[in-house]
Design a protein around this motif. Structure first.
Motif, PDB file in Angstrom:
ATOM      1  N   LEU A  84       0.835  -1.204   0.000  1.00  0.00           N
ATOM      2  CA  LEU A  84       0.000   0.000   0.000  1.00  0.00           C
ATOM      3  C   LEU A  84       0.868   1.251   0.000  1.00  0.00           C
ATOM      4  O   LEU A  84       2.044   1.197   0.344  1.00  0.00           O
ATOM      5  N   THR A  87       1.846   2.520   5.093  1.00  0.00           N
ATOM      6  CA  THR A  87       1.963   1.261   5.823  1.00  0.00           C
ATOM      7  C   THR A  87       0.757   1.042   6.732  1.00  0.00           C
ATOM      8  O   THR A  87       0.201   1.986   7.267  1.00  0.00           O
ATOM      9  N   GLY A  88       0.367  -0.204   6.901  1.00  0.00           N
ATOM     10  CA  GLY A  88      -0.731  -0.544   7.791  1.00  0.00           C
ATOM     11  C   GLY A  88      -0.276  -1.598   8.777  1.00  0.00           C
ATOM     12  O   GLY A  88      -0.480  -2.790   8.561  1.00  0.00           O
ATOM     13  N   PHE A  89       0.372  -1.132   9.829  1.00  0.00           N
ATOM     14  CA  PHE A  89       0.971  -2.070  10.779  1.00  0.00           C
ATOM     15  C   PHE A  89       0.338  -1.947  12.163  1.00  0.00           C
ATOM     16  O   PHE A  89      -0.180  -0.903  12.528  1.00  0.00           O
ATOM     17  N   GLU A  92       2.625  -3.070  17.945  1.00  0.00           N
ATOM     18  CA  GLU A  92       3.039  -3.955  19.043  1.00  0.00           C
ATOM     19  C   GLU A  92       3.595  -5.281  18.549  1.00  0.00           C
ATOM     20  O   GLU A  92       4.182  -6.039  19.329  1.00  0.00           O
ATOM     21  N   LEU A  93       3.402  -5.590  17.259  1.00  0.00           N
ATOM     22  CA  LEU A  93       3.930  -6.850  16.722  1.00  0.00           C
ATOM     23  C   LEU A  93       5.369  -6.657  16.268  1.00  0.00           C
ATOM     24  O   LEU A  93       5.781  -5.549  15.924  1.00  0.00           O
ATOM     25  N   LEU A 101       2.037 -13.102   9.707  1.00  0.00           N
ATOM     26  CA  LEU A 101       0.579 -12.959   9.804  1.00  0.00           C
ATOM     27  C   LEU A 101      -0.019 -12.683   8.427  1.00  0.00           C
ATOM     28  O   LEU A 101      -0.965 -13.355   7.997  1.00  0.00           O
ATOM     29  N   ARG A 128      10.095  -4.660  17.402  1.00  0.00           N
ATOM     30  CA  ARG A 128       8.693  -4.247  17.279  1.00  0.00           C
ATOM     31  C   ARG A 128       8.566  -3.197  16.190  1.00  0.00           C
ATOM     32  O   ARG A 128       9.418  -2.327  16.042  1.00  0.00           O
TER      33      ARG A 128
ATOM     34  N   MET B   1      -9.110 -16.161  10.651  1.00  0.00           N
ATOM     35  CA  MET B   1      -9.632 -15.427  11.808  1.00  0.00           C
ATOM     36  C   MET B   1      -8.779 -15.710  13.062  1.00  0.00           C
ATOM     37  O   MET B   1      -8.465 -14.806  13.816  1.00  0.00           O
ATOM     38  N   ALA B   3      -5.660 -16.569  13.265  1.00  0.00           N
ATOM     39  CA  ALA B   3      -4.332 -15.942  13.196  1.00  0.00           C
ATOM     40  C   ALA B   3      -4.417 -14.477  13.642  1.00  0.00           C
ATOM     41  O   ALA B   3      -3.542 -13.981  14.365  1.00  0.00           O
ATOM     42  N   ILE B   4      -5.476 -13.795  13.219  1.00  0.00           N
ATOM     43  CA  ILE B   4      -5.659 -12.395  13.636  1.00  0.00           C
ATOM     44  C   ILE B   4      -5.935 -12.343  15.139  1.00  0.00           C
ATOM     45  O   ILE B   4      -5.409 -11.479  15.855  1.00  0.00           O
ATOM     46  N   ALA B   7      -2.729 -12.753  16.997  1.00  0.00           N
ATOM     47  CA  ALA B   7      -1.930 -11.526  16.935  1.00  0.00           C
ATOM     48  C   ALA B   7      -2.529 -10.454  17.841  1.00  0.00           C
ATOM     49  O   ALA B   7      -1.805  -9.738  18.550  1.00  0.00           O
ATOM     50  N   LYS B  10      -1.655 -11.057  21.438  1.00  0.00           N
ATOM     51  CA  LYS B  10      -0.276 -10.623  21.740  1.00  0.00           C
ATOM     52  C   LYS B  10      -0.236  -9.119  21.958  1.00  0.00           C
ATOM     53  O   LYS B  10       0.400  -8.616  22.879  1.00  0.00           O
ATOM     54  N   MET B  11      -0.924  -8.395  21.066  1.00  0.00           N
ATOM     55  CA  MET B  11      -0.914  -6.930  21.179  1.00  0.00           C
ATOM     56  C   MET B  11      -1.570  -6.475  22.471  1.00  0.00           C
ATOM     57  O   MET B  11      -1.124  -5.522  23.103  1.00  0.00           O
ATOM     58  N   ARG B  14       0.880  -6.973  25.256  1.00  0.00           N
ATOM     59  CA  ARG B  14       2.062  -6.105  25.173  1.00  0.00           C
ATOM     60  C   ARG B  14       1.755  -4.641  25.468  1.00  0.00           C
ATOM     61  O   ARG B  14       2.658  -3.874  25.786  1.00  0.00           O
ATOM     62  N   ASN B  15       0.475  -4.239  25.315  1.00  0.00           N
ATOM     63  CA  ASN B  15       0.111  -2.860  25.631  1.00  0.00           C
ATOM     64  C   ASN B  15      -0.355  -2.815  27.084  1.00  0.00           C
ATOM     65  O   ASN B  15      -1.475  -3.195  27.410  1.00  0.00           O
ATOM     66  N   ARG B  70      -6.987   0.432  14.897  1.00  0.00           N
ATOM     67  CA  ARG B  70      -6.566  -0.405  13.757  1.00  0.00           C
ATOM     68  C   ARG B  70      -6.943   0.242  12.419  1.00  0.00           C
ATOM     69  O   ARG B  70      -6.292   0.015  11.417  1.00  0.00           O
ATOM     70  N   ASN B  73      -4.398   3.428  11.878  1.00  0.00           N
ATOM     71  CA  ASN B  73      -3.047   3.104  11.386  1.00  0.00           C
ATOM     72  C   ASN B  73      -3.071   2.162  10.170  1.00  0.00           C
ATOM     73  O   ASN B  73      -2.051   1.575   9.810  1.00  0.00           O
ATOM     74  N   LEU B  74      -4.254   2.059   9.548  1.00  0.00           N
ATOM     75  CA  LEU B  74      -4.433   1.317   8.280  1.00  0.00           C
ATOM     76  C   LEU B  74      -4.188  -0.183   8.408  1.00  0.00           C
ATOM     77  O   LEU B  74      -3.989  -0.863   7.411  1.00  0.00           O
ATOM     78  N   PHE B  75      -4.226  -0.675   9.641  1.00  0.00           N
ATOM     79  CA  PHE B  75      -4.075  -2.120   9.838  1.00  0.00           C
ATOM     80  C   PHE B  75      -5.260  -2.869   9.215  1.00  0.00           C
ATOM     81  O   PHE B  75      -5.101  -3.942   8.629  1.00  0.00           O
ATOM     82  N   ARG B  78      -4.700  -3.105   5.589  1.00  0.00           N
ATOM     83  CA  ARG B  78      -3.675  -4.117   5.343  1.00  0.00           C
ATOM     84  C   ARG B  78      -4.280  -5.522   5.398  1.00  0.00           C
ATOM     85  O   ARG B  78      -4.020  -6.372   4.566  1.00  0.00           O
ATOM     86  N   MET B  79      -5.142  -5.759   6.420  1.00  0.00           N
ATOM     87  CA  MET B  79      -5.775  -7.070   6.541  1.00  0.00           C
ATOM     88  C   MET B  79      -6.670  -7.367   5.339  1.00  0.00           C
ATOM     89  O   MET B  79      -6.795  -8.501   4.894  1.00  0.00           O
TER      90      MET B  79
END
Lengths: 298, 241
Positions: A84, A87-89, A92-93, A101, A128, B1, B3-4, B7, B10-11, B14-15, B70, B73-75, B78-79
């Motif tokens: 893209l 970036t779309g991250f 925390e990963l 992923l 990270r 599903m 796998a997300i 993840a 984990k996030m 970690r936060n 999400r 930040n365009l996550f 991305r997905m």
């Protein structure tokens, strides 16, 4: 769609509310080529690319990618990698977690460490993502796009934010991916990158694909220039020219012939051509004419 | 599903701030509600207010904030570049918070029963009410995320639904102490957001005839449907251009 055609868009139009960003684009990308979509700011490049990727639905026209509808994710995405524009991250990963992923969700497998090494990020695998610089994130984004060597790779401004050596390294990997059989479609603001690496180039302006072809085809249709300082009696020059206070310019499609004719004419008259230069037309010359030459719209 | 979801888990861990509010806040609510229950409505009141509080906090607030973050930040975009379906993406993002809320509620409610020497007259009604609460708050979280530009903005946009639901659940607890069964106030509450669920849990906990369960069940189902319809209409995958 033939075996050699990977993308075909016909009469593609995309609107955001009342604003029409893409105004009837016809575009074909052949298997195994690097196709660069260039254009002025706001020309509609990213909208076109995102429609080909299946992120946006066309307002009108048809889009066929890898023989199907690009919005059919289950069927198309395992064969398509996408980088893209932004970036779309999830910060925390770690780098490797994010790559794995996206690879897993895309139905592709690969060795992420090998790819990170190829783009100079081998030591960032366990870092990270929120601790990476903008350029490093772009390279991670690139790795996700080429992960698993998909048949078709979309790269939206892949080298923006990268330093020159990182850009060079990334283009090396792009060429490797192409040699392995992938088709690459990209946008870039760096014209010299398109000149060096693209097999075919499409030039967009104001939502319209104004010109398309190989570099030779594009610049061949554009005149080369011979320039020199004005001199007494320049009006007698037998070649069409224009003069201003600074320089005399001859625009020509036959650079070698006209340059030889000019030099012969000057030698016969004992004229010295100060500040003489002869330049072939470049992509930048073609690019500069984009706004001026508006083709008829459908 | 999955796998997300992995993840996302984990996030979450970690936060530290999010982990603290998601893991410990519900237990804090539970402690407060159980203490208040001695003066207002007993354990039935505590249970109904607790379910609304925990689901509103652990599911609604967390899900709205997560989705806004999400998307910002365009996550999400991305997905959507992968082969995963939209439902799979949303399911993966929300699964950890929903499962966590379910575990927390189970621990607190079973603890109330065991430690408080309580008996639940109709556990099936309580379980149905909890599921309806989760569906409603997931739907409302998706809808609220649609009008939320950032995680910080979520602190404002979630306030109306959150406080109305909490207030209605507290009102339900007070009502169960001072109102006659089948009062008009109970009927009104049943059709307010969270009211049907709170009434249903109170009645399921203390026991009530089927006829008395129908209005709050109708209200809870209605709000679950409203949540899902609002989610479908209001949720956005990308930031506004």
């Amino acid at each position: 769609m033939t075996n050699t055609t990977v993308i075909r868009a016909t009469g593609l139009r995309v609107s955001y509310g009342s604003f029409e960003a893409v105004k009837g684009v016809d575009l074909t990308v052949r298997r195994g080529e690097i196709y660069a979509l260039l254009g002025t700011n706001g020309a509609g490049k990213t909208t076109t690319l995102e429609t080909l990727e299946g992120h946006r639905a066309p307002t009108a026209g048809t889009v066929e990618v890898l023989g199907g509808d690009p919005a059919d994710r289950k069927r198309i995405r395992p064969r398509m990698g996408v980088m893209l524009q932004e970036t779309g991250f999830a910060g925390e990963l770690t780098t490797i977690e994010m790559i794995e992923l996206v690879g897993k969700l895309s139905g592709r497998s690969d060795d992420p460490q090998r790819l990170l090494e190829a783009v100079g990020l081998a030591d960032k695998a366990r870092t990270r993502l929120d601790q990476l610089s903008g350029g490093q994130k772009r390279r991670v984004d690139f790795v996700m796009a080429i992960y698993g060597s998909p048949e078709l790779v979309f790269l939206d401004e892949p080298t923006t934010g990268l330093d020159p050596s990182a850009r060079e390294a990334l283009w090396g990997v792009v060429q490797d991916v192409r040699r392995a059989g992938s088709t690459i479609v990209l946008t870039t603001h760096y014209l010299e990158e398109a000149e060096r690496h693209a097999d075919r180039i499409g030039l967009m302006h104001d939502g319209v694909l104004q010109r398309e072809g190989s570099l030779a085809e594009l610049v061949g249709a554009h005149p080369s220039r011979i320039r020199f300082a004005p001199f007494e009696g320049v009006e007698a020059l037998p070649l069409a020219h224009r003069a201003d206070d600074e320089l005399v310019t001859i625009e020509t499609a036959e650079l070698q012939d006209d340059l030889a004719a000019l030099l012969g004419w000057a030698a016969a008259r004992g004229v010295r051509l100060d500040r003489l230069s002869a330049t072939s037309s470049s992509l930048e010359d073609v690019f500069r004419t984009l706004g001026a030459a508006q083709p008829a719209r459908a | 599903m999955l796998a997300i979801a992995a993840a996302e888990s984990k996030m979450l861990v970690r936060n530290k701030l999010v982990a603290f509010s998601a893991l410990l806040m519900p237990f804090l609510f539970g402690f407060l509600m159980i203490n208040m229950s001695e003066n207002l409505g007993g354990f039935a009141f505590a249970a109904s207010s607790l379910v609304i509080s925990v689901v509103a906090t652990a599911v609604y607030l967390t899900a709205t904030t997560t989705l806004a973050s999400r998307r910002q930040n365009l996550f999400l975009k991305r997905m959507r570049s992968t082969a995963e379906s939209d439902l799979g993406i949303i399911g993966g993002l929300l699964l950890p918070t929903v499962v966590l809320a379910g575990i927390q509620l189970a621990v607190i409610l079973v603890g109330m029963v065991v430690l408080g020497g309580e008996t639940v007259a109709n556990p099936a009604v309580v379980i149905v009410a909890i599921l309806l609460a989760i569906v409603m708050f997931v739907g409302l979280a998706l809808a609220t995320a649609g009008v939320t530009n950032s995680p910080e903005h979520a602190q404002v946009t979630t306030l109306p639904v959150f406080f109305i639901a909490i207030a209605v659940s507290v009102w339900a607890g007070i009502g169960s102490t001072f109102e006659e069964p089948g009062s008009v106030f109970g009927l009104v509450r049943a059709f307010l957001p969270g009211g049907g669920v709170a009434e249903l849990i109170g009645l399921g906990w203390s026991g009530a005839p089927i006829a008395e369960l129908l209005p709050p069940l109708g209200g809870a189902v209605l709000w679950a449907v409203i949540g899902l319809v609002a989610a479908r209409r209001m949720f956005r995958w990308e930031p506004r251009v």
